[in-house]
Design an enzyme around this catalytic site. Structure first.
Site, PDB file in Angstrom:
ATOM      1  N   ARG A 293      33.691 -20.918  -1.012  1.00  0.00           N
ATOM      2  CA  ARG A 293      32.404 -21.146  -0.400  1.00  0.00           C
ATOM      3  C   ARG A 293      32.447 -21.851   0.760  1.00  0.00           C
ATOM      4  O   ARG A 293      33.215 -22.773   0.693  1.00  0.00           O
ATOM      5  CB  ARG A 293      31.763 -21.828  -1.562  1.00  0.00           C
ATOM      6  CG  ARG A 293      31.406 -21.177  -2.637  1.00  0.00           C
ATOM      7  CD  ARG A 293      30.611 -22.134  -3.815  1.00  0.00           C
ATOM      8  NE  ARG A 293      30.638 -21.394  -5.181  1.00  0.00           N
ATOM      9  CZ  ARG A 293      31.010 -22.284  -6.039  1.00  0.00           C
ATOM     10  NH1 ARG A 293      31.526 -23.559  -5.867  1.00  0.00           N
ATOM     11  NH2 ARG A 293      30.707 -21.792  -7.361  1.00  0.00           N
ATOM     12  N   CYS A 294      31.472 -21.869   1.574  1.00  0.00           N
ATOM     13  CA  CYS A 294      31.456 -22.884   2.731  1.00  0.00           C
ATOM     14  C   CYS A 294      31.226 -24.271   2.197  1.00  0.00           C
ATOM     15  O   CYS A 294      31.460 -25.184   3.076  1.00  0.00           O
ATOM     16  CB  CYS A 294      30.408 -22.491   3.809  1.00  0.00           C
ATOM     17  SG  CYS A 294      28.740 -22.147   3.285  1.00  0.00           S
ATOM     18  N   THR A 295      30.660 -24.279   1.085  1.00  0.00           N
ATOM     19  CA  THR A 295      30.306 -25.644   0.576  1.00  0.00           C
ATOM     20  C   THR A 295      31.294 -26.158  -0.455  1.00  0.00           C
ATOM     21  O   THR A 295      31.014 -27.040  -1.253  1.00  0.00           O
ATOM     22  CB  THR A 295      28.835 -25.524   0.054  1.00  0.00           C
ATOM     23  OG1 THR A 295      28.707 -24.631  -1.195  1.00  0.00           O
ATOM     24  CG2 THR A 295      27.592 -25.220   0.875  1.00  0.00           C
TER      25      THR A 295
END
Length: 525
Positions: A293-295
């Site tokens: 995930r980008c997060t």
């Protein structure tokens, strides 16, 4: 669940003006199930740069008529799309699990995000508020209006293959724009499925167009479309490096793209934190979706007084977490695609002699030759990797400043709050962040000083809601925001109207009444 995923291979292609393309000028691509690479999910007929330009031209031809549809009626289309997605929730979720290997529980959550986004924006069709503004002159009224931008070209990644596209498509369409969408080439079946749901929701032909192609082809086609004046807005979710190139391309046309890029998201654990809660948050942040995930959590920054205890609990939690078959109850399944597996194995080269490794019975790819204790399913069937905790990360380590898209989490220590802030910001990314503390002062001070666009207190770095702004700063984006009312600024342009009914020309800043004052007045002592 496993039996229901064993479906036939489908053939998908670009969809332009409501018609599915039948040729493959960009070649053919096989999409395989990363949890079982012998399972071919789809055969994709790829378009080329001219396909992208043709789709943009189709969008341009359809956009004006779509913009004339009253916004509440456009909202009705969004409502119907949401209902279609809800009625197809299980089928779409199964396809998410099959094509990208996301655990089924997470796939259900991802599809719910589309439904939530549609539910939110239904009512925006009855708002899209402007303002009535008082004029400085008599017999004159001032107004502001939101107008659609025009044609939006959207390029998205495959780690959230249906939720993130909806963050672009739903508000863009609601605002009266036409869209050309390029999904990740390794998730073509999901691109086709989501497009079909949108088109069956009531969109006219040409308002939403799908281009199945690879990244370089999309860039070439976008460049040509911009040169031809066919695109007014670009939205991109993906790597920071590609985002820079797109930003440069759009800048040549005086356009500001909506860029949602990578992250190296910090999670600070203060001395007063509830450790079990912090461990739970770090486990989900770092290893949910296999860290893709980008997060996803990049680095845990833990106070030196509790470092050893935190590491003991964190390492045990990761070692005991079930990994494997995404149709079962696991924290994560396979890497999304072979390319992500290869990149992850390369990032393991960033581990140095002063680091200590925890989290599994080995590192690298999980297989019968390199097993993980408690693995769920057949490790040799898919693209599985060992979860890896790297303790002892330093400020000058490449592992500190490099986004590692996979199941690897670094751990650092800090001695005081200022040092924690420096470590949280020093890598140059600014997407998501978290702090675990029971002290409100620490929580609010962290919020004020951290560079991230999103902050969590006693919660993970991952997890977005449809009505909050989503986006980052620095290497994580250009300040654009998605979701909620904030994304409306990406897909509308403000227009100001001044209406003078005085019957004579009134000049702003010149023909303005004055108010007399005695500025020399003073109260007596």
């Amino acid at each position: 669940m496993t039996d229901t995923l064993a479906q036939q291979t489908r053939t998908v292609a670009s969809i332009v003006s409501g018609r599915t393309e039948t040729d493959a000028p960009g070649g053919r691509l096989s999409s395989t199930n990363p949890a079982d690479t012998s399972d071919v999910v789809a055969e994709a007929l790829l378009g080329d740069a001219s396909t992208f330009v043709t789709a943009c031209r189709a969008a341009r031809e359809a956009q004006a008529a779509w913009a004339e549809v009253p916004p509440p009626v456009r909202g009705r289309a969004i409502q119907q799309i949401g209902r279609l997605v809800e009625d197809n929730k299980e089928a779409l979720s199964r396809l998410v699990t099959r094509e990208i290997g996301k655990p089924y529980a997470e796939s259900l959550g991802e599809v719910q995000e589309i439904i939530d986004t549609c539910n939110f924006f239904v009512s925006e069709g009855r708002r899209l508020y402007g303002q009535t503004v008082p004029s400085e002159m008599s017999d004159k009224q001032l107004f502001t209006f939101r107008n659609p931008v025009g044609v939006a070209a959207i390029v998205t990644a495959g780690n959230f293959p249906v939720a993130v596209p909806s963050w672009y498509l739903v508000p863009a369409l609601l605002c009266g724009n036409a869209v050309v969408w390029k999904p990740a080439e390794y998730a073509p079946a999901l691109g086709d499925a989501l497009t079909q749901l949108f088109l069956h929701g009531g969109l006219p032909e040409g308002v939403l167009n799908l281009v199945q192609c690879d990244g370089p082809t999309a860039f070439e086609g976008l460049e040509q479309a911009l040169d031809a004046g066919l695109v007014d807005k670009v939205g991109f979710t993906g790597s920071s490096d590609v985002g820079r190139r797109l930003g440069e391309l759009c800048g040549r046309h005086l356009q500001s793209p909506c860029l949602e890029l990578g992250g190296k998201n910090p999670l600070v654990v203060m001395p007063d934190a509830t450790l079990d809660l912090a461990v739970e948050g770090a486990l989900f942040s770092g290893f949910g979706t296999a860290g893709q995930r980008c997060t996803s959590l990049g680095t845990v920054i833990v106070h030196e007084s509790i470092h050893d205890e935190f590491m003991t609990r964190f390492a045990r939690a990761v070692e005991e977490a079930p990994v494997g078959d995404p149709t079962q109850d696991v924290i994560y399944g396979p890497m999304i695609d072979e390319r992500f597996l290869e990149r992850f194995l390369g990032w393991l080269d960033l581990v140095q002699d002063h680091h200590t490794i925890h989290g599994s019975t080995a590192t690298g790819r999980i297989s019968s030759d390199s097993p993980r204790d408690g693995f769920v399913g057949d490790p040799d069937a898919g693209l599985y990797c060992h979860p890896t905790i790297v303790d002892g990360v330093r400020r000058d380590d490449a592992l500190y400043s490099t986004e590692t898209f996979g199941p690897i989490v670094g751990v650092m220590t800090f001695s005081d709050f200022d040092e924690a802030i420096e470590l949280a910001n020093g890598h140059g990314y600014g997407l998501s962040s978290a702090i675990y503390t029971n002290d409100p002062k620490s929580a609010f001070e962290f919020r004020r000083r951290v560079s991230a666009g999103m902050v969590s207190v006693n919660n993970s770095t991952s997890g977005a809601e449809a009505h909050l702004p989503f986006g980052g700063n620095g290497k994580s984006g250009n300040g654009a925001r998605q979701s909620g009312i904030w994304v409306l600024d990406q897909f509308t342009r403000w227009q100001a109207l001044n209406w003078d009914y005085a019957g004579k020309l009134q000049k702003a800043q010149m023909d303005v009444a004055d108010v007399s004052a005695d500025l020399g007045f003073r109260l007596p002592d």
